[in-house]
Write a protein that holds these residues in place. Structure first.
Motif, PDB file in Angstrom:
ATOM      1  N   ASN A  31       0.824  -1.216   0.000  1.00 20.19           N
ATOM      2  CA  ASN A  31       0.000   0.000   0.000  1.00 20.19           C
ATOM      3  C   ASN A  31       0.852   1.258   0.000  1.00 20.19           C
ATOM      4  OD1 ASN A  31      -2.406  -1.369  -0.048  1.00 20.19           O
ATOM      5  ND2 ASN A  31      -2.735  -1.294   2.170  1.00 20.19           N
ATOM      6  N   PHE A  77      -3.204  -2.501 -10.121  1.00 20.51           N
ATOM      7  CA  PHE A  77      -3.462  -3.158  -8.831  1.00 20.51           C
ATOM      8  C   PHE A  77      -4.252  -4.444  -9.043  1.00 20.51           C
ATOM      9  CE2 PHE A  77      -2.790   1.246  -7.624  1.00 20.51           C
ATOM     10  CZ  PHE A  77      -2.050   1.150  -6.453  1.00 20.51           C
ATOM     11  N   PHE A  91      -6.065  -7.261  -6.492  1.00 24.23           N
ATOM     12  CA  PHE A  91      -6.385  -7.481  -5.081  1.00 24.23           C
ATOM     13  C   PHE A  91      -6.722  -8.943  -4.843  1.00 24.23           C
ATOM     14  CE2 PHE A  91      -7.595  -3.168  -6.285  1.00 24.23           C
ATOM     15  CZ  PHE A  91      -6.894  -2.416  -5.362  1.00 24.23           C
ATOM     16  N   SER A 112      -9.250 -10.267  -3.302  1.00 23.04           N
ATOM     17  CA  SER A 112     -10.627 -10.705  -3.587  1.00 23.04           C
ATOM     18  C   SER A 112     -11.154 -10.035  -4.869  1.00 23.04           C
ATOM     19  CB  SER A 112     -11.523 -10.424  -2.393  1.00 23.04           C
ATOM     20  OG  SER A 112     -11.262  -9.143  -1.883  1.00 23.04           O
ATOM     21  N   ASN A 125     -12.053  -7.723  -6.542  1.00 24.41           N
ATOM     22  CA  ASN A 125     -12.444  -6.310  -6.499  1.00 24.41           C
ATOM     23  C   ASN A 125     -12.712  -5.688  -7.865  1.00 24.41           C
ATOM     24  OD1 ASN A 125     -12.415  -6.261  -3.780  1.00 24.41           O
ATOM     25  ND2 ASN A 125     -10.400  -5.327  -3.578  1.00 24.41           N
ATOM     26  N   LEU A 126     -13.560  -6.352  -8.614  1.00 28.42           N
ATOM     27  CA  LEU A 126     -14.028  -5.735  -9.861  1.00 28.42           C
ATOM     28  C   LEU A 126     -15.230  -4.842  -9.522  1.00 28.42           C
ATOM     29  CD1 LEU A 126     -13.909  -8.885 -12.156  1.00 28.42           C
ATOM     30  CD2 LEU A 126     -12.192  -7.093 -11.947  1.00 28.42           C
ATOM     31  N   ILE A 127     -15.531  -3.932 -10.419  1.00 27.68           N
ATOM     32  CA  ILE A 127     -16.716  -3.084 -10.196  1.00 27.68           C
ATOM     33  C   ILE A 127     -17.930  -3.893 -10.645  1.00 27.68           C
ATOM     34  CG2 ILE A 127     -17.858  -0.914 -10.816  1.00 27.68           C
ATOM     35  CD1 ILE A 127     -14.981   0.226 -11.257  1.00 27.68           C
ATOM     36  N   ARG A 141      -7.221  -5.833 -16.193  1.00 28.40           N
ATOM     37  CA  ARG A 141      -7.438  -4.423 -15.836  1.00 28.40           C
ATOM     38  C   ARG A 141      -6.129  -3.773 -15.357  1.00 28.40           C
ATOM     39  NH1 ARG A 141     -11.459  -3.313 -10.942  1.00 28.40           N
ATOM     40  NH2 ARG A 141      -9.728  -4.240  -9.802  1.00 28.40           N
ATOM     41  N   ARG A 194     -29.316  -1.212  -9.051  1.00 29.46           N
ATOM     42  CA  ARG A 194     -28.630  -2.353  -8.445  1.00 29.46           C
ATOM     43  C   ARG A 194     -29.528  -3.072  -7.450  1.00 29.46           C
ATOM     44  NH1 ARG A 194     -22.543  -1.031  -6.934  1.00 29.46           N
ATOM     45  NH2 ARG A 194     -21.938  -2.952  -5.926  1.00 29.46           N
ATOM     46  N   ARG A 208     -16.194  -0.585  -0.129  1.00 30.06           N
ATOM     47  CA  ARG A 208     -15.036  -1.307  -0.675  1.00 30.06           C
ATOM     48  C   ARG A 208     -14.837  -0.972  -2.157  1.00 30.06           C
ATOM     49  NH1 ARG A 208     -12.069  -5.602   1.048  1.00 30.06           N
ATOM     50  NH2 ARG A 208     -11.325  -6.978  -0.592  1.00 30.06           N
ATOM     51  N   GLU A 209     -15.968  -0.872  -2.850  1.00 27.76           N
ATOM     52  CA  GLU A 209     -15.924  -0.540  -4.279  1.00 27.76           C
ATOM     53  C   GLU A 209     -15.321   0.851  -4.509  1.00 27.76           C
ATOM     54  OE1 GLU A 209     -19.675  -1.910  -5.799  1.00 27.76           O
ATOM     55  OE2 GLU A 209     -19.536  -0.317  -7.289  1.00 27.76           O
ATOM     56  N   ILE A 238     -11.708   0.593  -4.256  1.00 32.87           N
ATOM     57  CA  ILE A 238     -11.099   0.072  -5.491  1.00 32.87           C
ATOM     58  C   ILE A 238     -10.984   1.197  -6.515  1.00 32.87           C
ATOM     59  CG2 ILE A 238     -11.306  -1.576  -7.391  1.00 32.87           C
ATOM     60  CD1 ILE A 238     -13.331  -3.060  -5.486  1.00 32.87           C
ATOM     61  N   MET A 239     -12.098   1.912  -6.674  1.00 34.80           N
ATOM     62  CA  MET A 239     -12.099   2.988  -7.679  1.00 34.80           C
ATOM     63  C   MET A 239     -11.030   4.022  -7.348  1.00 34.80           C
ATOM     64  SD  MET A 239     -16.236   3.284  -8.071  1.00 34.80           S
ATOM     65  CE  MET A 239     -16.441   4.457  -9.404  1.00 34.80           C
ATOM     66  N   ALA A 276      -8.326   3.473  -5.529  1.00 33.73           N
ATOM     67  CA  ALA A 276      -7.018   2.845  -5.707  1.00 33.73           C
ATOM     68  C   ALA A 276      -6.613   2.852  -7.182  1.00 33.73           C
ATOM     69  CB  ALA A 276      -7.061   1.415  -5.185  1.00 33.73           C
ATOM     70  N   LEU A 277      -7.598   2.686  -8.060  1.00 32.98           N
ATOM     71  CA  LEU A 277      -7.294   2.646  -9.495  1.00 32.98           C
ATOM     72  C   LEU A 277      -7.007   4.038 -10.059  1.00 32.98           C
ATOM     73  CD1 LEU A 277      -9.957   0.066 -10.737  1.00 32.98           C
ATOM     74  CD2 LEU A 277      -7.530  -0.334 -10.330  1.00 32.98           C
ATOM     75  N   THR A 314      -7.193   2.789   1.697  1.00 37.35           N
ATOM     76  CA  THR A 314      -6.813   1.601   2.473  1.00 37.35           C
ATOM     77  C   THR A 314      -7.916   1.207   3.450  1.00 37.35           C
ATOM     78  OG1 THR A 314      -5.588   3.137   3.875  1.00 37.35           O
ATOM     79  CG2 THR A 314      -4.303   1.801   2.338  1.00 37.35           C
TER      80      THR A 314
END
Lengths: 230, 413
Positions: free
Chosen positions: A51, A89, A91, A93, A95-97, A156, B17, B301-302, B305-306, B308-309, B407
């Motif tokens: 990280n 990155f 991960f 698990s 971690n896809l959207i 990705r 969703r 969490r999503e 990720i976004m 982090a990307l 994080t």
């Protein structure tokens, strides 16, 4: 050529008011084309180190230089730009959207980078084909197996040809055969495209596949060398 | 497709969703905006009807009098040249009707009794074109312009004097010259307006008779009342007349000044309407806030990720606010037409309040069927209010998500 230089990294967390030393005086360099595994038991500081190198977290002390630029002095938006353009990155698990298809997930980073539509689509389909997901472009994550999802995550991570791919225990949720295929894929991308990989693991198979192995224990580097000598 | 459109696409997909939750939230927005549109349309329609009905009895929209006449009805406070006023209004197409009145306090009596009255000397062709007195006639017929010695009484005046149609009533008042003057009149009609003060004091006689009683000349009167049907024109016409007639010293007042009780009542009813709107806004706001917060806590969490990307916080804010906007827009697209349809139906069929006619009579000869009004305000106001509410309540979850540290968000389960 050196791309990352981490110098005397210290990370102290507060856990319910009690300071916990996650990293203690860790120094490390990563060169272009490296295929490095950081190994160690749970709580050894692998994820923390990844990280900090990835600009997702800041060290309590120490410096991280990416091509000579000090990450620890950057603002959150500078770090966001850096992560977008220099890192990939993966991960543990996946971690896809979840609302995006496999193709859209792979295209996501390129969207942020402003890659034109046709180019984006070409590169995304090409990499999905390369990771063995031809014909699954329009599947959403909940219609893919764990291994397939992790392959989308790899696609990705590498599609924008980053300087460094950080993979946090990428095989942890996969069965051994799928994990091995994933390592084959990453090794192939490393060799074929020259992408640098840094992954954390406590999986011996992954350690065996790395060309360089760094062992962490209690937040300190306790060993470093080639995997077969690890 | 740009990054912005990607986030709008993500927002759209996120909106659906959790379909059940989204539909429930949409129900709250649809219901709320529906009620808002219908409520405002009904409120406006009812107000306008009540104002119209109340002003149609006597007051009109604008009153021109000698200064102080309204507070103190006295023969020496009169308009010395009504033609000067009439020439000022004759070409104004916003004024649809007017009437000229000679007004005085007086005493009416018969052999059976007497009562204090307000004498209104009128020219029926003018008075009946501006007021709805014809609708208020209980019995008989309003006298015409060429009649003399005729009188129209309020119902309670007639009752106090114990007279009926054709009976004789004596009127006495004080003339401009300070002398007692009087005359005898035959009852041609009895009115019931529903306004207690009106029915117990108002009487109508021909204007020439009243001028004679007060010692006025033909071009002298006490009050000119104007009918300006478009509510938005009233203030402008009043102000323009004030400027035009400034040299005459006459007082030009709008109905809000002449009939403050009605205006206060309208304002009070408006306040209730706004409180209702506020309650609906709060319901909608909590509905959206609940949906967005639930959706955000599910996706922390999503967002990690976004981030982090390399997603900039601004894009996360855009995504979440867009989700709120989608909810608001869909809700409005369904709710506003429903509300407008309701208004349209109520503007044709109306709501029959005849069961409450006694209460309604406080404001005059009121039509017991009240009609809604479709106007632009009833559409844009709820639209803007709901849209702003959506934007405001989306802001908190959006900022919350944008400020998450990647994080921490990635560790979130």
């Amino acid at each position: 050529m050196e791309i990352i230089n981490a110098v005397n990294l210290v990370k102290i967390y507060e856990d319910k008011g009690v300071p916990v030393m996650a990293l203690s005086d860790v120094s490390l360099t990563i060169n272009k084309g490296d295929f490095i595994s950081i190994a160690g038991p749970s709580g050894s500081g692998k994820t923390t180190l990844l990280n900090i190198i990835g600009g997702l977290d800041a060290p309590t002390k120490g410096r991280v230089y990416l091509e000579g630029e000090d990450l620890t002095r950057m603002s959150p938006s500078q770090l966001a730009r850096l992560r977008l353009n220099k890192y990939g990155f993966i991960f543990q698990s996946y971690n896809l959207i979840p609302v995006l298809t496999a193709l859209e997930n792979v295209e996501y980073v390129m969207h942020l980078q402003g890659v034109p539509s046709q180019e984006r689509h070409r590169r995304a389909t090409e990499i999905l084909d390369e990771v063995g997901l031809r014909g699954m472009y329009n599947r959403r994550p909940d219609h893919l197996s764990g291994g397939e999802q992790q392959r989308v995550a790899v696609a990705r991570a590498v599609v924008a040809i980053p300087m460094l791919v950080l993979a946090d225990e990428p095989t942890a949720n996969l069965d051994s055969a799928t994990g091995e295929r994933l390592m084959d894929l990453m090794a192939r991308l490393n060799q074929k495209r020259g992408i640098t990989f840094l992954f954390s693991t406590h999986d011996p198979m992954v350690m065996d596949r790395a060309r360089r192995l760094i062992r962490l224990k209690d937040g300190r580097i306790v060993g470093e060398g080639n995997a077969d000598r690890g | 497709m740009s990054a912005t459109s990607t986030f709008i696409q993500i927002a759209w997909k996120n909106t659906w969703r959790n379909k059940r939750r989204t539909i429930l939230t949409l129900c709250a927005i649809v219901f709320g905006s529906w009620l808002m549109v219908a409520g405002i349309g009904m409120g406006e329609g009812f107000h306008n009807a009540w104002i119209r009905n109340a002003l149609k009895v006597h007051t009109g929209h604008i009153n021109i009098t000698a200064p102080g006449f309204r507070e103190n009805i006295s023969a020496d406070r009169y308009i010395s040249d009504i033609n000067q006023v009439l020439s000022a209004i004759k070409d104004d197409t916003r004024i649809k009707a007017y009437t000229v009145r000679v007004k005085a306090l007086g005493l009416a009596y018969t052999s059976h009794g007497n009562t204090r009255v307000i004498i209104n000397g009128v020219l029926p062709s003018l008075e009946l074109s501006m007021t709805n007195l014809t609708r208020c006639i209980l019995e008989g017929k309003f006298f015409s312009d060429d009649h003399t010695n005729r009188i129209v009484l309020g119902e309670k005046v007639a009752k106090n004097l114990e007279v009926g149609l054709g009976d004789k009533v004596i009127i006495r008042t004080m003339s401009l010259q300070g002398e007692i003057s009087g005359g005898a009149y035959r009852v041609s009609a009895i009115l019931r307006t529903g306004v207690p003060d009106f029915d117990s004091t108002f009487i109508y006689i021909p204007i020439s008779e009243a001028q004679h009683l007060l010692g006025y000349e033909q071009n002298q009167a006490n009050e000119i009342a104007l009918w300006v049907p478009k509510r938005g024109d009233v203030g402008n016409v009043r102000d323009e007349l004030r400027r035009t007639l400034s040299g005459t010293g006459l007082s030009v007042e709008g109905w809000k000044e002449v009939f403050p009780e009605l205006w206060q009542w309208v304002q009070m009813d408006d306040a209730f309407l706004y409180i209702t709107v506020l309650v609906l806004v709060v319901i909608i706001a909590f509905g959206i806030l609940n949906t967005l917060l639930m959706s955000i806590f599910e996706r922390i969490r999503e967002f990690g990720i976004m981030t982090a990307l390399g997603t900039r916080p601004g894009y996360l804010i855009l995504t979440i606010i867009t989700e709120g906007i989608f909810l608001g827009l869909i809700g409005l697209i369904l709710g506003i037409p429903l509300g407008t349809l309701t208004n349209w139906i109520l503007s044709i069929k109306g709501i029959d309040l005849s069961a409450y006619s006694e209460l309604l009579e406080t404001f005059g000869a009121v039509d017991p069927v009240l009609y809604s009004e479709i106007n632009f305000f009833s559409i844009w106001y709820p639209t803007v209010v709901v849209f702003l509410t959506v934007l405001l309540v989306s802001l908190y979850p959006a900022i919350y998500a944008a400020r998450l540290r990647p994080t921490e968000a990635l560790r979130f389960h």
